[in-house]
Design a protein around this motif. Structure first.
Motif, PDB file in Angstrom:
ATOM      1  N   TYR A 196       0.833  -1.201   0.000  1.00 43.11           N
ATOM      2  CA  TYR A 196       0.000   0.000   0.000  1.00 43.11           C
ATOM      3  C   TYR A 196       0.871   1.257   0.000  1.00 43.11           C
ATOM      4  CZ  TYR A 196      -3.606   3.318   1.493  1.00 43.11           C
ATOM      5  OH  TYR A 196      -4.469   4.388   1.569  1.00 43.11           O
ATOM      6  N   THR A 197       1.929   1.250   0.803  1.00 37.26           N
ATOM      7  CA  THR A 197       2.855   2.389   0.854  1.00 37.26           C
ATOM      8  C   THR A 197       3.480   2.643  -0.511  1.00 37.26           C
ATOM      9  OG1 THR A 197       3.413   1.718   3.121  1.00 37.26           O
ATOM     10  CG2 THR A 197       4.826   3.364   2.090  1.00 37.26           C
ATOM     11  N   TYR A 198       4.001   1.574  -1.103  1.00 36.65           N
ATOM     12  CA  TYR A 198       4.652   1.714  -2.408  1.00 36.65           C
ATOM     13  C   TYR A 198       3.656   2.134  -3.490  1.00 36.65           C
ATOM     14  CZ  TYR A 198       9.162  -0.195  -0.945  1.00 36.65           C
ATOM     15  OH  TYR A 198      10.386  -0.383  -0.345  1.00 36.65           O
ATOM     16  N   SER A 199       2.449   1.581  -3.432  1.00 40.71           N
ATOM     17  CA  SER A 199       1.441   1.915  -4.458  1.00 40.71           C
ATOM     18  C   SER A 199       1.076   3.390  -4.418  1.00 40.71           C
ATOM     19  CB  SER A 199       0.189   1.054  -4.266  1.00 40.71           C
ATOM     20  OG  SER A 199       0.476  -0.312  -4.482  1.00 40.71           O
ATOM     21  N   ILE A 200       0.953   3.944  -3.210  1.00 40.51           N
ATOM     22  CA  ILE A 200       0.635   5.367  -3.069  1.00 40.51           C
ATOM     23  C   ILE A 200       1.747   6.231  -3.648  1.00 40.51           C
ATOM     24  CG2 ILE A 200       0.536   7.215  -1.330  1.00 40.51           C
ATOM     25  CD1 ILE A 200      -1.316   5.509   0.288  1.00 40.51           C
TER      26      ILE A 200
END
Length: 477
Positions: A196-200
């Protein structure tokens, strides 16, 4: 190709020859049509109507109670600023309402009032919601201040709170700070970045066309043992398609298909179709559509709107009508977007009667037009030299509650200029002032173009001065 759902009424006049044969498109075997014998009887209709009336009354009463409660909450907050004895529900409801509406200044004031209450206990979830809101409102430094306040109050800092702060900086394009937060997360126990962090962060990089950073982030994810998920791939496919980087889009789709745990969904389908259809690659779009159908992915209303828009803008009216027929056959309800697309398409095609028919049908379905609808109608009338029709539309706007903006007035200026109605074009400025809309650079440039075409140099000089003043006011902001 497939056809789009429409209202139960046939949206075409009998003399319209755009329909294709009533054939079920390839891959549509999983769509369940509504059988004729399944329609309700008269008694069932009466019971259903009565039930709907009762439900509407209940919903109306609930809505009134919510409005009254919110007004009471607002009055209490305004009256008792500085009070330390407010009820928790009163303050928390006021806070969450402001967060949802992205009213960040008001939300922070209510949060300060919350912290003053005798019953207040630090809550990391509230801090995270506020940080996310500030990120959406492009207020990263205030988000950072809240993050530090959260630490000072003894709240647990975890992966979710770090990701919220990283998102606040990346949404504003401050990638140096965002990447430093990412590194800090890697070195903080229980705060390691996840998918989720990387996707954002990837989504923000794509938004600012920082494609090199995207590739490095994807490589880093693999090295950190974080596998991209369907959302990650969909974000990449959508962004590459919008940027017309079709090679990158296709390679991402191939990579997605290789991952067993990442299956394409209707979002993947819609992004791919929008990319090819929006660039006029209709044949490729249709091939992709058939492949997604054969993979078991079922279209939704957005899919059909994309097909409609692609066919309409490339002049494929026969295929567009086939999609509409399909939508009607399988009872896909038309949305505001659907009507806007179709009205615009018939305006482009010069079929003013059909355009007006759809506009009336839209209103009969209780779908309220917006500025996009009105702009499509104005353009359609202008292309066919129907200045008197535009006047009628303006009278409709005056008698309705439809909100118009500068974009609509710019469209109106362009339409009058195109038809050589220069007096009416100049009158748009007066209309804008009455509606509280200020002319922008596009307004003046459009008018200058129209006056130049008619050799009216005096008006051009005056407008150039106005245009220069708009540029100065923008720079001061």
């Amino acid at each position: 190709m497939v056809s789009l759902p429409g209202p139960a009424v046939n949206p075409f006049r009998p003399d319209f020859n755009g329909f294709s044969e009533n054939k079920k498109p390839t891959g549509a075997t999983n769509v369940n049509p509504v059988r004729e014998e399944s329609f309700p009887t008269d008694d069932e209709k009466v019971r259903r109507e009565r039930k709907e009336q009762v439900n509407k009354k209940i919903a109306s009463q609930k809505a009134i109670s919510v409005i009254l409660r919110r007004e009471a909450t607002k009055a209490v907050i305004e009256k008792k600023k500085g009070s330390t004895r407010l009820f928790p529900g009163t303050v928390l409801e006021a806070l969450h309402e402001r967060i949802a509406a992205l009213r960040w200044e008001s939300a922070l004031k209510v949060f300060e009032l919350l912290r003053e209450q005798l019953w207040y206990r630090p809550n990391s979830a509230i801090y995270v919601k506020l940080i996310v809101m500030l990120g959406k409102c492009k207020q990263p430094e205030r988000a950072n201040s809240l993050f530090q306040a959260m630490i000072d109050e003894g709240c647990d800092v975890n992966q979710e709170s770090y990701t919220a702060l990283l998102s606040a900086y990346s949404r504003s394009g401050l990638f140096r700070k965002a990447f430093s937060i990412l590194e800090e997360m890697k070195n903080t126990p229980n705060c390691h970045p996840d998918v989720y962090t990387y996707s954002i962060l990837i989504k923000s990089c794509l938004h600012f066309h920082e494609f090199d950073k995207v590739q490095s982030l994807l490589s880093e994810m693999v090295s950190q043992g974080v596998n991209p998920n369907t959302v990650t791939y969909n974000t990449l496919i959508d962004a590459y398609g919008k940027a017309k980087r079709f090679a990158d889009m296709e390679s991402t789709l191939v990579e997605m298909l290789r991952q067993r745990e990442c299956k394409p969904d209707v979002w993947t389908m819609n992004s791919t179709l929008r990319a090819f259809g929006g660039s006029g690659q209709i044949e490729t779009m249709e091939k992709c559509y058939d492949k997604f159908l054969s993979a078991g992915i079922q279209p939704n209303i957005k899919t059909f709107n994309i097909l409609l828009d692609s066919y309409g803008k490339t002049g494929n009216y026969k295929k567009m009508s086939a999609v509409m027929e399909y939508m009607q056959k399988y009872h896909f309800s038309w949305t505001l977007v659907t009507y806007n697309i179709v009205i615009d398409a018939f305006g482009r095609a010069g079929d003013v009667n059909q355009m007006e028919f759809l506009f009336r049908l839209m209103q009969s379905e209780s779908i309220k037009p917006n500025c996009v609808t009105l702009c499509s109608l104005v353009r359609g009338y202008a292309q066919n030299g129907k200045a008197e029709k535009i006047g009628g539309l303006l009278r409709y706007i005056e008698s309705s509650d439809v909100m118009v903006d500068t974009v609509f007035f710019n469209c109106l200026v362009d339409a009058y200029g195109m038809m050589g109605c220069l007096a009416e074009m100049k009158g748009v400025l007066v209309m804008m002032e009455s509606k509280g809309c200020e002319p922008d650079k596009i307004t003046y440039r459009t008018m200058i173009k129209a006056y130049n075409m008619n050799g009216m140099s005096n008006h051009v000089k005056e407008l150039r001065l106005m245009l220069s003043s708009v540029g100065k006011s923008d720079s001061r902001r």
